[in-house]
Design a protein around this motif. Structure first.
Motif, mmCIF file in Angstrom:
data_model
loop_
_atom_site.group_PDB
_atom_site.id
_atom_site.type_symbol
_atom_site.label_atom_id
_atom_site.label_comp_id
_atom_site.label_asym_id
_atom_site.label_seq_id
_atom_site.Cartn_x
_atom_site.Cartn_y
_atom_site.Cartn_z
ATOM 1 N N PRO A 161 -41.047 95.079 105.905
ATOM 2 C CA PRO A 161 -40.065 94.029 105.618
ATOM 3 C C PRO A 161 -38.987 93.944 106.695
ATOM 4 O O PRO A 161 -38.711 94.926 107.401
ATOM 5 C CB PRO A 161 -39.470 94.469 104.276
ATOM 6 N N SER A 162 -38.370 92.790 106.802
ATOM 7 C CA SER A 162 -37.394 92.566 107.875
ATOM 8 C C SER A 162 -36.212 93.519 107.793
ATOM 9 O O SER A 162 -35.603 93.845 108.810
ATOM 10 C CB SER A 162 -36.907 91.114 107.832
ATOM 11 N N VAL A 186 -48.407 88.479 104.617
ATOM 12 C CA VAL A 186 -47.242 88.495 105.494
ATOM 13 C C VAL A 186 -46.486 87.173 105.412
ATOM 14 O O VAL A 186 -45.253 87.136 105.355
ATOM 15 C CB VAL A 186 -47.671 88.776 106.950
ATOM 16 N N ALA A 187 -47.219 86.071 105.390
ATOM 17 C CA ALA A 187 -46.577 84.753 105.327
ATOM 18 C C ALA A 187 -45.746 84.595 104.062
ATOM 19 O O ALA A 187 -44.653 84.022 104.090
ATOM 20 C CB ALA A 187 -47.637 83.654 105.398
ATOM 21 N N ILE A 188 -46.253 85.100 102.938
ATOM 22 C CA ILE A 188 -45.482 85.041 101.688
ATOM 23 C C ILE A 188 -44.176 85.790 101.848
ATOM 24 O O ILE A 188 -43.108 85.327 101.435
ATOM 25 C CB ILE A 188 -46.312 85.612 100.527
ATOM 26 N N GLU A 234 -38.971 92.340 98.563
ATOM 27 C CA GLU A 234 -39.539 92.672 99.863
ATOM 28 C C GLU A 234 -40.570 93.773 99.676
ATOM 29 O O GLU A 234 -40.361 94.710 98.914
ATOM 30 C CB GLU A 234 -38.440 93.118 100.827
ATOM 31 N N MET A 235 -41.686 93.661 100.386
ATOM 32 C CA MET A 235 -42.784 94.597 100.201
ATOM 33 C C MET A 235 -43.353 95.031 101.550
ATOM 34 O O MET A 235 -43.259 94.303 102.543
ATOM 35 C CB MET A 235 -43.916 93.956 99.381
ATOM 36 N N ILE A 236 -43.957 96.200 101.545
ATOM 37 C CA ILE A 236 -44.803 96.631 102.651
ATOM 38 C C ILE A 236 -46.203 96.080 102.381
ATOM 39 O O ILE A 236 -46.717 96.213 101.267
ATOM 40 C CB ILE A 236 -44.832 98.164 102.763
ATOM 41 N N ILE A 237 -46.802 95.441 103.374
ATOM 42 C CA ILE A 237 -48.139 94.869 103.223
ATOM 43 C C ILE A 237 -49.116 95.702 104.044
ATOM 44 O O ILE A 237 -48.899 95.935 105.239
ATOM 45 C CB ILE A 237 -48.193 93.406 103.704
#
Length: 411
Positions: free
Chosen positions: A47-48, A74-76, A88-91
């Motif tokens: 996440p950012s 990632v786009a979501i 916010e999540m780690i993908i």
């Protein structure tokens, strides 16, 4: 195609236009698997705020067939405007390119399940700040894989999104029923009647779930019949995340009747208590809900509800959102319209004192004068109409003649 999906796809196209190395917050790794006796590639999106909030731990979404769907996840995340709808999540994208993908599902099903559960999760947890909230996404054959991982005894996953096919048997549900769950698990199944390849598998799995007694499993089956086999995955990731996090979002209502039917202020407070307990968040009503209710009452011209929200959520009025002459004038005009002259005077005066050079100055002086005029204080009414004229002359206000006529009308 709905607007949410269109937004995601446009963002996805923008993301995919760059190489993975040009994108910030995306890392590529190769995991050497003892279970598979082979190397597997994974992509990981952070996440950012990951490098800013050093003490924060993040939920993780594991995406099977990362070679196709990683960038959709990632786009979501990239299109989130704060954590209003999803966290916010780690993908984690697990690449399963053909022909290896076909070989996995034909000959190495159990090994791959153990690889995901034991080696991939261990790798991610050791390297990144993850929470215990782990979700899975799978399409087609991978949908059966993620369902199996969710149903495993001692599973480390809390939710799964299974689209375009899954595989659930009575033996699986019976085994799950015997497990002692520490918390509820969530399963979102999606398909379309146009998916002639896998719709029967989805329907059969849903039939098994319907006949099962699984109080610790929260599940839903949705059909998106405007989609086809190849397109549904893009919709279902987003919709599946919304299903899992349906108690996460700020509350919003379309009408005061809907607010009342929900249970009013008491049930809103209960919602945020449950939300906080489930996701480790604050149990206070969040500012977005407070702001939206104040806005709703104003837009629906419901002064009784407006008074309620302004009183119940008075603390939000001191936040940056309302730190402008625009909002002070808006509140003042609304109170004036509904003949609450004391509150009207309060907000007009506050706006004039805090923002003396704003373009709303003439309008606020005029409103203040009108409120005093209704209260019978003609002296203050005339003083403030004069100030309205003065401010309008200074700013070349098109309402100058109106303010002059208001001044002339005060005896």
């Amino acid at each position: 195609m709905n607007k949410a999906l269109l937004t995601i796809i446009l963002a996805l196209m923008a993301v995919s236009a760059h190489s993975q190395h040009a994108l910030p917050n995306i890392e590529a790794h190769t995991i050497t698997s003892d279970i598979l006796s082979a190397d597997r590639d994974v992509l990981i999106y952070l996440p950012s705020g990951y490098d800013v909030h050093k003490d924060k731990h993040y939920p993780t979404l594991y995406i099977m067939d990362g070679q196709w769907y990683f960038y959709n996840g990632v786009a979501i995340q990239k299109t989130l405007r704060g954590e209003l709808l999803l966290p916010e999540m780690i993908i984690v994208g697990i690449n399963m390119p053909r022909p290896e993908r076909d070989s996995i599902y034909s000959y190495h099903w159990d090994e791959f399940r153990h690889f995901i559960r034991n080696e991939v999760v261990s790798f991610v947890d050791a390297k990144y700040r993850t929470s215990a909230e782990r979700l899975l996404f799978g399409w087609e054959s991978s949908a059966a894989l993620v369902t199996s991982l969710l149903f495993d005894d001692g599973s480390v996953f809390k939710g799964a999104i299974a689209t375009n096919g899954t595989y659930i048997t009575p033996e699986m549900t019976d085994a799950m029923a015997r497990q002692t769950q520490g918390s509820k698990k969530h399963l979102y199944i999606a398909n379309t009647i146009k998916d002639i390849y896998n719709i029967d598998a989805s329907n059969q799995s849903v039939a098994v779930l319907t006949q099962s007694n699984l109080p610790d499993l929260v599940w839903e089956y949705r059909l998106f019949d405007s989609e086809i086999h190849e397109s549904l995955a893009y919709v279902s990731i987003y919709e599946g995340l919304k299903f899992y996090y349906r108690n996460f979002a700020s509350l919003a209502f379309s009408s005061i009747d809907e607010f009342n039917a929900f249970g009013g202020i008491p049930e809103i407070r209960n919602y945020f208590i449950r939300r906080g307990d489930q996701f480790g968040l604050s149990t206070d009503v969040d500012s977005n809900t407070k702001n939206s209710l104040i806005w709703l009452a104003w837009r629906r011209d419901n002064f009784k509800a407006f008074q309620l929200f302004m009183t119940e959520f008075s603390e939000v009025l001191s936040t940056r959102r309302y730190a402008s002459a625009y909002w002070q004038n808006r509140f003042g005009q609304f109170y004036l319209k509904h003949k609450d002259f004391d509150n009207s005077i309060h907000y007009f005066t506050q706006g004039i004192n805090l923002y003396p050079d704003d373009e709303y100055m003439a309008l606020m002086y005029s409103g203040l004068a009108t409120a005093y005029q209704h209260k019978g204080n003609m002296k203050q009414a005339r003083i403030n109409y004069k100030q309205a004229v003065k401010a309008a002359e200074k700013n070349n206000d098109p309402k100058l003649e109106l303010y002059r006529s208001q001044l002339n009308g005060v005896k």
